[in-house]
Motif scaffolding. Structure first.
Motif, short mmCIF file in Angstrom:
data_model
loop_
_atom_site.label_atom_id
_atom_site.label_comp_id
_atom_site.label_asym_id
_atom_site.label_seq_id
_atom_site.Cartn_x
_atom_site.Cartn_y
_atom_site.Cartn_z
N LYS A 39 10.12 -11.27 21.99
CA LYS A 39 9.77 -10.75 23.31
C LYS A 39 9.79 -11.87 24.35
N GLU A 40 9.26 -13.04 23.99
CA GLU A 40 9.26 -14.17 24.92
C GLU A 40 10.69 -14.61 25.24
N THR A 42 13.42 -12.71 25.12
CA THR A 42 14.01 -11.67 25.95
C THR A 42 13.52 -11.80 27.38
N GLN A 43 12.22 -12.04 27.56
CA GLN A 43 11.68 -12.21 28.91
C GLN A 43 12.32 -13.42 29.59
N ASN A 44 12.57 -14.49 28.84
CA ASN A 44 13.24 -15.67 29.40
C ASN A 44 14.65 -15.32 29.88
N ASN A 47 14.33 -13.45 33.04
CA ASN A 47 13.86 -14.30 34.14
C ASN A 47 14.96 -15.18 34.73
N LEU A 64 8.19 -3.02 32.85
CA LEU A 64 8.80 -4.34 32.73
C LEU A 64 9.31 -4.77 34.09
N ASN A 66 11.01 -8.60 35.89
CA ASN A 66 11.29 -10.02 35.66
C ASN A 66 10.77 -10.86 36.83
N LYS A 77 3.27 -10.67 38.16
CA LYS A 77 3.66 -9.64 37.18
C LYS A 77 2.48 -8.71 36.84
#
Length: 166
Positions: A39-40, A42-44, A47, A64, A66, A77
């Protein structure tokens, strides 16, 4: 080094005896860590994209967003996730036009519009014009559960185009 995660429960029985139950949860913890890492990552990825990425569920709530989306809107967020997208981030004059289309889209009554432009409302009350690309989100059974949109802030470009026309 091998580490093991143990979950323990202690119960006091009506007889006064104490019973303890222990459960090996190592596999669960490893999966949980792997999912958190995924998850981290994917978030990166989301972003570093130079566009807004936002997911909205069938209740119109943001699930969700970004970093770019937060920057354009001017919120953290945590101030966006769980909020109703249309009530909080869409200018009031646009709601009557856009909300019914979103409802019909999420109900499966109309096809997804690949591209459209509409303003968003920022924290300071200003509007930014966004060019959106949309896709429906579906669960494993194919049911529509929301939509995912990527958007580019085209406010300045539109101002330049307008100035050139004049």
């Amino acid at each position: 080094r091998l580490s093991v995660w143990i979950e323990s429960y202690v119960y006091k029985l009506s007889s006064g005896d104490i019973v303890s139950v222990h459960k090996d949860v190592t596999k669960y913890k490893r999966v949980e860590r792997a999912l958190k890492k995924e998850k981290e990552m994917t978030q990166n990825f989301l972003n570093i994209a130079g566009v807004i990425i936002v997911a909205i569920d069938k209740k119109d709530e943001v699930t969700l967003i970004n970093k770019m989306g937060c920057e354009v809107l001017g919120y953290d967020k945590a101030e966006i996730i769980g909020k109703n997208w249309f009530e909080n981030f869409l200018p009031e004059r646009m709601r009557e036009q856009i909300i019914p289309v979103s409802k019909r889209l999420l109900a499966g009554d109309i096809e997804s519009v690949e591209y459209h432009e509409n303003p968003v409302l920022t924290r300071d009350g200003k509007e930014r014009l966004i060019a959106w690309h949309n896709t429906l989100l579906r669960d494993e059974k194919g049911n529509i559960i929301g939509h995912l949109s990527s958007g580019e802030d085209i406010t300045e470009r539109k101002k330049v185009e307008e100035a050139l026309r004049e």
